[in-house]
Design a protein around this motif. Sequence first.
Motif, mmCIF file in Angstrom:
data_model
loop_
_atom_site.group_PDB
_atom_site.id
_atom_site.type_symbol
_atom_site.label_atom_id
_atom_site.label_comp_id
_atom_site.label_asym_id
_atom_site.label_seq_id
_atom_site.Cartn_x
_atom_site.Cartn_y
_atom_site.Cartn_z
ATOM 1 N N SER A 70 3.854 -1.872 6.485
ATOM 2 C CA SER A 70 4.342 -1.790 5.107
ATOM 3 C C SER A 70 3.833 -2.970 4.291
ATOM 4 O O SER A 70 3.523 -4.042 4.834
ATOM 5 C CB SER A 70 5.877 -1.762 5.078
ATOM 6 O OG SER A 70 6.405 -2.935 5.669
ATOM 7 N N CYS A 71 3.756 -2.764 2.982
ATOM 8 C CA CYS A 71 3.257 -3.793 2.083
ATOM 9 C C CYS A 71 3.819 -3.545 0.677
ATOM 10 O O CYS A 71 3.996 -2.400 0.266
ATOM 11 C CB CYS A 71 1.725 -3.800 2.042
ATOM 12 S SG CYS A 71 1.036 -5.019 0.905
ATOM 13 N N THR A 72 4.118 -4.632 -0.030
ATOM 14 C CA THR A 72 4.627 -4.563 -1.400
ATOM 15 C C THR A 72 3.711 -5.361 -2.319
ATOM 16 O O THR A 72 3.312 -6.480 -1.975
ATOM 17 C CB THR A 72 6.063 -5.115 -1.485
ATOM 18 O OG1 THR A 72 6.898 -4.406 -0.571
ATOM 19 C CG2 THR A 72 6.615 -4.964 -2.887
ATOM 20 N N LYS A 101 4.950 0.014 -3.287
ATOM 21 C CA LYS A 101 5.335 -0.136 -1.887
ATOM 22 C C LYS A 101 4.614 0.918 -1.065
ATOM 23 O O LYS A 101 4.707 2.120 -1.366
ATOM 24 C CB LYS A 101 6.853 -0.002 -1.714
ATOM 25 C CG LYS A 101 7.312 -0.345 -0.304
ATOM 26 C CD LYS A 101 8.820 -0.451 -0.217
ATOM 27 C CE LYS A 101 9.250 -0.913 1.171
ATOM 28 N NZ LYS A 101 10.724 -1.012 1.278
ATOM 29 N N LYS A 129 3.938 2.381 2.855
ATOM 30 C CA LYS A 129 4.372 2.418 4.257
ATOM 31 C C LYS A 129 3.506 3.431 5.001
ATOM 32 O O LYS A 129 3.366 4.564 4.547
ATOM 33 C CB LYS A 129 5.848 2.805 4.353
ATOM 34 C CG LYS A 129 6.791 1.773 3.759
ATOM 35 C CD LYS A 129 8.199 2.316 3.602
ATOM 36 C CE LYS A 129 8.839 2.609 4.925
ATOM 37 N NZ LYS A 129 10.252 3.058 4.764
#
Length: 239
Positions: A193-195, A208, A210
């Motif tokens: 995951s990354c924001t 966001k 995932k």
Amino acid sequence: SKATVSVLNCSVERNTTRDTPMALRANLSKKRKFVADGVFNCELNEFLRRELAEDGFSGLEVRVTPQRTEIIIKATRSNDVLGKQGRRIRELTSVVQKRFGFPEGGVELFAERVANRGLSAIAQAESLRYKLVQGLPVRRACYGVIKFVMESNAKGVELIVAGKIRGQRAKAMKFKDGYMKCSGDVPWDFVSSCTRHVYMRQGVLGLKVKIMLEHDPSGQRGPTKQQPDIVTIQEPKDL
């Protein structure tokens, strides 16, 4: 660049753990050492993320050896990180050495190419951010990322875009495909995951990403261990 200046213009007058040179942190208590290492990783990651955003920056790995500290930069375009004849990587090494107080030759930066960028949430978040900055419609940009991720043999993908997408009223849009685990211990190992934040003219958009990875015994495309809800029925043994 502007990113370099904004990160490096930090106050170095206070005599705190954060401003202690990395080479002199060996005598710190364990609690202070963990905090100092966390601040170092956070600031270094933020600096490299801004500096190498267009080169597909996908994270870093810090290895501390008795001789020197090795920083491995993971990117989708590693040749652009190295620069012509290694010039850019040497400039980054010099900046990191001066900012964190490493001795001469005490730190070395390497560039490593991401094997499969379709399974990297950081790379896909940066790709989506770049598309939105260029003016591509949100729905078209998100479906393009989802298609690319699923073609890379991911088990599932979920994208969330929140903010002033159209008009003055903020809202959130969610796009998903495939299979996604959201609770329990499985997301820690199987979900990347990354924001990210996109600074648009009308306001800030939050992204966001995932990506659910598949089980891979070799460990290249996913975790080596199997999911706990997978049941394998073996053939009965002949007595």
